[in-house]
Scaffold this motif. Structure first.
Motif, PDB file in Angstrom:
ATOM      1  N   PRO A 341       0.806  -1.230   0.000  1.00 33.49           N
ATOM      2  CA  PRO A 341       0.000   0.000   0.000  1.00 33.49           C
ATOM      3  C   PRO A 341       0.835   1.275   0.000  1.00 33.49           C
ATOM      4  O   PRO A 341       0.314   2.346  -0.326  1.00 33.49           O
ATOM      5  CB  PRO A 341      -0.800  -0.115   1.304  1.00 33.49           C
ATOM      6  CG  PRO A 341       0.043  -0.972   2.199  1.00 33.49           C
ATOM      7  CD  PRO A 341       0.718  -1.953   1.281  1.00 33.49           C
ATOM      8  N   GLU A 342       2.123   1.175   0.391  1.00 37.27           N
ATOM      9  CA  GLU A 342       3.000   2.348   0.446  1.00 37.27           C
ATOM     10  C   GLU A 342       4.356   1.997  -0.157  1.00 37.27           C
ATOM     11  O   GLU A 342       4.632   0.836  -0.489  1.00 37.27           O
ATOM     12  CB  GLU A 342       3.152   2.818   1.896  1.00 37.27           C
ATOM     13  CG  GLU A 342       1.850   3.254   2.539  1.00 37.27           C
ATOM     14  CD  GLU A 342       2.037   3.634   3.988  1.00 37.27           C
ATOM     15  OE1 GLU A 342       2.997   4.375   4.284  1.00 37.27           O
ATOM     16  OE2 GLU A 342       1.246   3.175   4.826  1.00 37.27           O
ATOM     17  N   ASP A 343       5.213   2.977  -0.251  1.00 39.43           N
ATOM     18  CA  ASP A 343       6.499   2.835  -0.932  1.00 39.43           C
ATOM     19  C   ASP A 343       7.516   2.080  -0.062  1.00 39.43           C
ATOM     20  O   ASP A 343       7.995   2.619   0.947  1.00 39.43           O
ATOM     21  CB  ASP A 343       7.039   4.227  -1.271  1.00 39.43           C
ATOM     22  CG  ASP A 343       8.356   4.195  -2.026  1.00 39.43           C
ATOM     23  OD1 ASP A 343       8.838   3.091  -2.350  1.00 39.43           O
ATOM     24  OD2 ASP A 343       8.894   5.289  -2.308  1.00 39.43           O
ATOM     25  N   PRO A 344       7.901   0.858  -0.413  1.00 41.67           N
ATOM     26  CA  PRO A 344       8.863   0.116   0.400  1.00 41.67           C
ATOM     27  C   PRO A 344      10.285   0.649   0.292  1.00 41.67           C
ATOM     28  O   PRO A 344      11.122   0.330   1.142  1.00 41.67           O
ATOM     29  CB  PRO A 344       8.762  -1.310  -0.147  1.00 41.67           C
ATOM     30  CG  PRO A 344       8.314  -1.142  -1.560  1.00 41.67           C
ATOM     31  CD  PRO A 344       7.411   0.062  -1.557  1.00 41.67           C
ATOM     32  N   THR A 345      10.569   1.459  -0.723  1.00 44.80           N
ATOM     33  CA  THR A 345      11.917   2.041  -0.805  1.00 44.80           C
ATOM     34  C   THR A 345      12.080   3.205   0.169  1.00 44.80           C
ATOM     35  O   THR A 345      13.203   3.616   0.449  1.00 44.80           O
ATOM     36  CB  THR A 345      12.228   2.537  -2.233  1.00 44.80           C
ATOM     37  OG1 THR A 345      11.387   3.642  -2.558  1.00 44.80           O
ATOM     38  CG2 THR A 345      12.046   1.431  -3.255  1.00 44.80           C
ATOM     39  N   ALA A 346      10.973   3.716   0.670  1.00 49.21           N
ATOM     40  CA  ALA A 346      11.034   4.792   1.655  1.00 49.21           C
ATOM     41  C   ALA A 346      11.045   4.249   3.079  1.00 49.21           C
ATOM     42  O   ALA A 346      11.710   4.796   3.961  1.00 49.21           O
ATOM     43  CB  ALA A 346       9.855   5.747   1.474  1.00 49.21           C
ATOM     44  N   ASP A 347      10.294   3.167   3.297  1.00 52.60           N
ATOM     45  CA  ASP A 347      10.213   2.571   4.632  1.00 52.60           C
ATOM     46  C   ASP A 347      10.036   1.058   4.453  1.00 52.60           C
ATOM     47  O   ASP A 347       8.967   0.600   4.053  1.00 52.60           O
ATOM     48  CB  ASP A 347       9.041   3.167   5.402  1.00 52.60           C
ATOM     49  CG  ASP A 347       8.958   2.666   6.841  1.00 52.60           C
ATOM     50  OD1 ASP A 347       9.695   1.709   7.192  1.00 52.60           O
ATOM     51  OD2 ASP A 347       8.148   3.205   7.616  1.00 52.60           O
ATOM     52  N   VAL A 348      11.076   0.291   4.753  1.00 53.44           N
ATOM     53  CA  VAL A 348      11.030  -1.152   4.495  1.00 53.44           C
ATOM     54  C   VAL A 348      10.077  -1.880   5.431  1.00 53.44           C
ATOM     55  O   VAL A 348       9.753  -3.047   5.195  1.00 53.44           O
ATOM     56  CB  VAL A 348      12.432  -1.789   4.573  1.00 53.44           C
ATOM     57  CG1 VAL A 348      13.354  -1.195   3.522  1.00 53.44           C
ATOM     58  CG2 VAL A 348      13.030  -1.665   5.977  1.00 53.44           C
ATOM     59  N   ARG A 349       9.589  -1.214   6.464  1.00 49.19           N
ATOM     60  CA  ARG A 349       8.612  -1.869   7.334  1.00 49.19           C
ATOM     61  C   ARG A 349       7.321  -2.202   6.597  1.00 49.19           C
ATOM     62  O   ARG A 349       6.555  -3.076   7.033  1.00 49.19           O
ATOM     63  CB  ARG A 349       8.326  -0.982   8.549  1.00 49.19           C
ATOM     64  CG  ARG A 349       9.508  -0.871   9.518  1.00 49.19           C
ATOM     65  CD  ARG A 349       9.224   0.102  10.645  1.00 49.19           C
ATOM     66  NE  ARG A 349       9.050   1.460  10.143  1.00 49.19           N
ATOM     67  CZ  ARG A 349       8.814   2.516  10.923  1.00 49.19           C
ATOM     68  NH1 ARG A 349       8.723   2.357  12.235  1.00 49.19           N
ATOM     69  NH2 ARG A 349       8.675   3.724  10.393  1.00 49.19           N
ATOM     70  N   VAL A 350       7.104  -1.540   5.478  1.00 45.66           N
ATOM     71  CA  VAL A 350       5.940  -1.832   4.631  1.00 45.66           C
ATOM     72  C   VAL A 350       5.945  -3.291   4.190  1.00 45.66           C
ATOM     73  O   VAL A 350       4.884  -3.896   3.962  1.00 45.66           O
ATOM     74  CB  VAL A 350       5.955  -0.891   3.406  1.00 45.66           C
ATOM     75  CG1 VAL A 350       4.888  -1.278   2.397  1.00 45.66           C
ATOM     76  CG2 VAL A 350       5.777   0.550   3.848  1.00 45.66           C
ATOM     77  N   LEU A 351       7.128  -3.891   4.080  1.00 43.88           N
ATOM     78  CA  LEU A 351       7.239  -5.266   3.575  1.00 43.88           C
ATOM     79  C   LEU A 351       6.521  -6.280   4.451  1.00 43.88           C
ATOM     80  O   LEU A 351       6.224  -7.395   4.002  1.00 43.88           O
ATOM     81  CB  LEU A 351       8.712  -5.661   3.457  1.00 43.88           C
ATOM     82  CG  LEU A 351       9.578  -4.835   2.513  1.00 43.88           C
ATOM     83  CD1 LEU A 351      11.019  -5.323   2.566  1.00 43.88           C
ATOM     84  CD2 LEU A 351       9.048  -4.886   1.089  1.00 43.88           C
TER      85      LEU A 351
END
Length: 364
Positions: A341-351
């Motif tokens: 739902p969000e950019d994983p290159t900005a915050d890897v916690r999205v993974l």
């Protein structure tokens, strides 16, 4: 006629770290960057978000538990757990189980095997490895190269109870002959190494990769960088070193101190390796004593060690797939991808929380 509904992905399709497309399509199980026509355009599901190639766990063990080989049902649970966290390409860094049946299962991730661990007798975990003396190492490497998918795994060091500390498992000439034999049979070689004192000989012998690599120092970092030796730090596994040290302290105090020191400087070691340009890839060491499904945690650990989020993601995505010789989001490639739902290159916690996982063109 299409075999599965067509999937349209809109928003941000990260073909590479610097190549972002507005949309991509999954048609008949394959990636396309052109809108379909005909029957494929009649049944379309649209998903919006941030899409990347399926994640890679470059060091795990499928079919391995704490006591050794396990049954197929347990192995299936392990690899399903990886799949359901978005890890769609796995490098099995040593397993005593026969997992070839996985290749016939389109609902399971692709698995690249390294055969069985190769260790010195009584110098590794019981039930895990093919155990041989140095004189038989070349023959065993050739055997495991035939069982693997282009990789062989050595146990490079382990505790030597006669000295009470970690020590190399193989004489330099035996290691060199084994690595040469593996290369001659089309396999790359990696090695389990915790300590410092096996790394120079293995790098000079032509090894391709080292697992864990907690013993890297300034000198060996320079050597690895010069020779292009990759590392897979498995930081989620290195977190167990304190427990290992506590359990060994009464009988092997030198070993316990060594393990604690390696743990204490783990982040600095990985940061220095990255700064020197050593290729770094994500691996969890799942199987054996660790659960599967930790790939997002390992990416976060690389960030904690100082890698920029984009580099840490690449270590589990574009860079890792290229290193293992498998495609990412390329025209006509099999569609293995994950949408967030969000950019994983900005915050890897999205993974940790994918919106959609697509394996071989099918939504999971």
């Amino acid at each position: 006629m299409t075999t599965t509904p067509t999937l349209r992905i809109t928003g941000h399709v990260l073909v590479g770290p610097d190549d972002v497309r507005d949309e991509a399509w999954v048609v008949d199980g394959r990636v396309s960057f052109s809108a379909p026509t005909g029957a494929a355009a009649r049944d379309v599901r649209t998903v919006s978000g941030w899409a990347i190639p399926g994640l890679v766990d470059a060091h795990c063990h499928v079919g391995l538990v704490a006591t050794g080989a396990t049954d197929a049902a347990t192995a299936e649970d392990q690899i399903r757990t990886d799949r359901d966290t978005g890890a769609l390409l796995l490098r099995d860094a040593g397993s005593p189980s026969d997992t070839r049946w996985i290749d016939d299962r389109p609902d399971l991730p692709r698995l690249i095997r390294a055969g069985r661990h190769i260790a010195r007798p009584r110098r590794y975990l019981r039930g895990y490895a093919a155990e041989v003396d140095p004189g038989d190492l070349v023959a065993e490497v050739i055997e495991q190269a035939g069982r693997g998918d282009g990789w062989v795994k050595l146990v490079g060091d382990w505790i030597d109870r006669s000295v009470g500390d970690l020590a190399p498992c193989w004489p330099p000439d035996a290691a060199r002959a084994a690595i040469d034999a593996a290369h001659a049979h089309g396999a790359r070689v990696t090695a389990h190494c915790f300590a410092e004192n096996s790394l120079t000989d293995l790098a000079r012998a032509g090894i391709d990769c080292v697992e864990h690599a907690t013993g890297l120092t300034a000198d060996t970092i320079t050597l690895f960088a010069e020779r292009g030796v990759a590392i897979v730090p498995t930081l989620v596994n290195i977190a167990t070193f304190e427990g290992i040290a506590a359990g060994a302290e009464a009988r092997f105090p030198t070993y316990a101190r060594h393990m604690r020191d390696l743990h204490a400087r783990r982040y600095d070691t990985v940061a220095a390796a990255h700064e020197a340009g050593i290729p770094i890839y994500v691996g969890t060491d799942a199987g054996g004593s660790l659960p599967h499904g930790l790939v997002a945690d390992e990416v976060a650990e690389l960030v904690a060690a100082g890698l920029p989020p984009r580099a840490a993601l690449g270590a589990a995505c574009w860079d890792a797939r290229r290193w293992l010789g498998r495609p990412g989001l390329e025209e006509a490639a099999p569609a293995d991808l994950v949408v967030y739902p969000e950019d994983p290159t900005a915050d890897v916690r999205v993974l940790r929380a994918p919106d959609l996982i697509v394996l071989r063109g099918r939504a999971i």
